[in-house]
Write an enzyme that holds these catalytic residues in place. Structure first.
Site, PDB file in Angstrom:
ATOM      1  NE  ARG A  54      -1.877  -2.163   2.845  1.00 11.03           N
ATOM      2  CZ  ARG A  54      -2.054  -3.479   2.733  1.00 11.03           C
ATOM      3  NH1 ARG A  54      -3.599  -3.432   1.964  1.00 11.03           N
ATOM      4  NH2 ARG A  54      -1.436  -4.569   3.009  1.00 11.03           N
ATOM      5  CB  THR A  55       3.195   2.472   2.317  1.00  7.18           C
ATOM      6  OG1 THR A  55       2.418   2.299   3.486  1.00  7.18           O
ATOM      7  CG2 THR A  55       3.897   4.006   2.552  1.00  7.18           C
ATOM      8  CE  LYS A  82      25.316  -7.061  -6.862  1.00  2.00           C
ATOM      9  NZ  LYS A  82      25.746  -6.209  -7.962  1.00  2.00           N
ATOM     10  NE  ARG A 104       7.085   1.022   4.962  1.00  2.00           N
ATOM     11  CZ  ARG A 104       6.067   0.424   5.035  1.00  2.00           C
ATOM     12  NH1 ARG A 104       5.753  -1.111   4.818  1.00  2.00           N
ATOM     13  NH2 ARG A 104       4.869   1.367   5.409  1.00  2.00           N
ATOM     14  CG  HIS A 134       3.628   4.214   8.788  1.00  2.00           C
ATOM     15  ND1 HIS A 134       3.684   5.034   7.380  1.00  2.00           N
ATOM     16  CD2 HIS A 134       3.139   3.353   8.210  1.00  2.00           C
ATOM     17  CE1 HIS A 134       3.445   4.546   6.416  1.00  2.00           C
ATOM     18  NE2 HIS A 134       3.116   3.211   6.843  1.00  2.00           N
TER      19      HIS A 134
HETATM   20  C1  NCD Z   1       1.740  -0.599   8.554  1.00  2.00           C
HETATM   21  C2  NCD Z   1       3.226  -0.609   8.380  1.00  2.00           C
HETATM   22  O1  NCD Z   1       3.713  -1.121   7.558  1.00  2.00           O
HETATM   23  O2  NCD Z   1       3.651  -0.075   9.460  1.00  2.00           O
HETATM   24  N1  NCD Z   1       1.121  -0.948   7.307  1.00  2.00           N
HETATM   25  C3  NCD Z   1       1.084   0.099   6.155  1.00  2.00           C
HETATM   26  O3  NCD Z   1       1.818   0.993   6.079  1.00  2.00           O
HETATM   27  N2  NCD Z   1       0.026   0.098   5.573  1.00  2.00           N
HETATM   28  C4  NCD Z   1       1.171  -1.366   9.388  1.00  2.00           C
HETATM   29  C5  NCD Z   1       1.611  -3.067   9.499  1.00  2.00           C
HETATM   30  O4  NCD Z   1       2.349  -3.389   8.625  1.00  2.00           O
HETATM   31  O5  NCD Z   1       0.860  -3.809  10.180  1.00  2.00           O
END
Ligand code: NCD
Length: 334
Positions: A54-55, A82, A104, A134
């Site tokens: 999603r993100t 690597k 991320r 987040h």
């Molecule tokens: C979350 C994350 O990655 O922190 N999901 C997301 O970004 N949609 C929550 C999760 O992984 O549970």
């Protein structure tokens, strides 16, 4: 240089500005041609060291809708496997002229390091770091809650003003589940508090972080009690993050069945909630563990809408950081 690293960096005015800008962005997304010329010629790099569906897609869509050039980088299949470091990866991206780096990383604090290192001159946006923060997830959650519960005259409709210019004062949000491993919970507790909402964290004692007393939230170990007596306006279910539990859940709860009995949202628990209460989940869901299929698919669940709102919120963040010279989304660093 401006960054979005943590919801703790946003004051009420910053948060409302982002939510209001997201509402404006969302309004443009009903048009046949969704693309805006705003970030033409700018480059956004998606730097993902940890898995995401999603993100990552949401940031990519948001950047493209604003006409930015997008470079997607995932650690798998790159030189990171690597052994290349964050520093060398960032220097490479800088050489490619990144105006914004969406990062991320499995290590809490990695976006902060990147923002303050001088390895990149772009704006750094935290898309999830370890168990820490987040911020865009919390912003899209707040946006979704506001759209449903503020300025609509009650009920779960999406009509009305959707709360433009307003905060979440007077609302009660229950955040339920694996709080210990959740950057979503941390980001939400801070942002919801800033926006005036009351938060109750509900989890088994083993999944409550040490030091939670310092958080701006109440803590309960009893889901039924919170749902029935607390009458929350929104219930946010958290994923049980088995990948962050060293022994496949062994140390944190006796069995998946017992977790579900104690902390899973199902049709019975859903029925105990006020009629206007909405159900959120950041995804990905463990259906049958923290949320039953009928709860996830019920009309009160706004989980799919959260995903759609995520694009508008990320468009707003990219716009305010890259194009909004006169905005004051928290200036971090200089
Ligand atoms: C979350 C994350 O990655 O922190 N999901 C997301 O970004 N949609 C929550 C999760 O992984 O549970």
């Amino acid at each position: 240089m401006k960054h979005l690293l943590s919801t703790g960096d946003l004051d009420r005015a910053d948060a409302i500005r982002i939510l209001d800008t997201a509402a404006q962005m969302a309004a443009t997304q009903d048009r046949a041609i969704k693309k805006l010329p705003t970030l033409r010629g700018r480059t956004v790099v998606n730097l993902f060291f940890e898995d995401s569906t999603r993100t990552r897609i949401s940031f990519e869509t948001a950047a493209k809708r604003l006409s930015a050039d997008v470079i997607n980088f995932s650690a798998k299949g790159s030189s990171v496997s690597k052994g290349e470091s964050l520093k060398d990866t960032a220097l490479t991206l800088q050489a490619m002229g990144a105006d914004a780096v969406v990062v991320r990383h499995q290590a809490s604090g990695a976006p902060h390091t990147l923002a303050h290192s001088g390895w990149t001159h772009g704006a750094v946006i935290n898309a999830g770091d370890g168990t820490h923060q987040h911020p865009t997830q919390a912003l899209l959650d707040a946006y979704t809650i506001r759209r449903h519960l503020v300025g609509t005259g009650g009920g779960t409709g999406t009509s009305g003003t959707g709360g433009l210019g307003q905060d979440l004062a007077g609302l009660h949000v229950a955040v339920v589940g694996d709080v210990l491993h959740s950057r979503v919970a941390r980001s939400n507790v801070e942002l919801l508090h800033t926006l005036g909402a009351r938060v109750t964290l509900v989890a088994p004692p083993t999944l409550v972080p040490v030091g939670v007393e310092a958080w701006t939230a109440d803590v309960s170990y009893h889901l039924d009690e919170v749902l029935l007596d607390g009458k929350p306006d929104a219930v946010m279910m958290l994923r049980v993050q088995r990948e962050r539990m060293s022994t496949a859940g062994g140390g944190f709860f006796p069995s998946p069945l017992e977790y579900t009995r104690g902390y899973g949202l199902d049709a019975r628990r859903l029925a105990s909630l006020p009629e206007h209460t909405i159900v959120l989940h950041p995804g990905p869901m463990n259906r049958g563990l923290e949320i039953s299929a009928d709860a996830a698919d019920s009309p009160r669940a706004v989980i799919v809408e959260q995903v759609a709102n995520g694009v508008a919120v990320r468009m707003a963040v990219l716009y305010l950081l890259l194009a909004g010279e006169h905005t004051s989304v928290r200036v971090d660093g200089e």
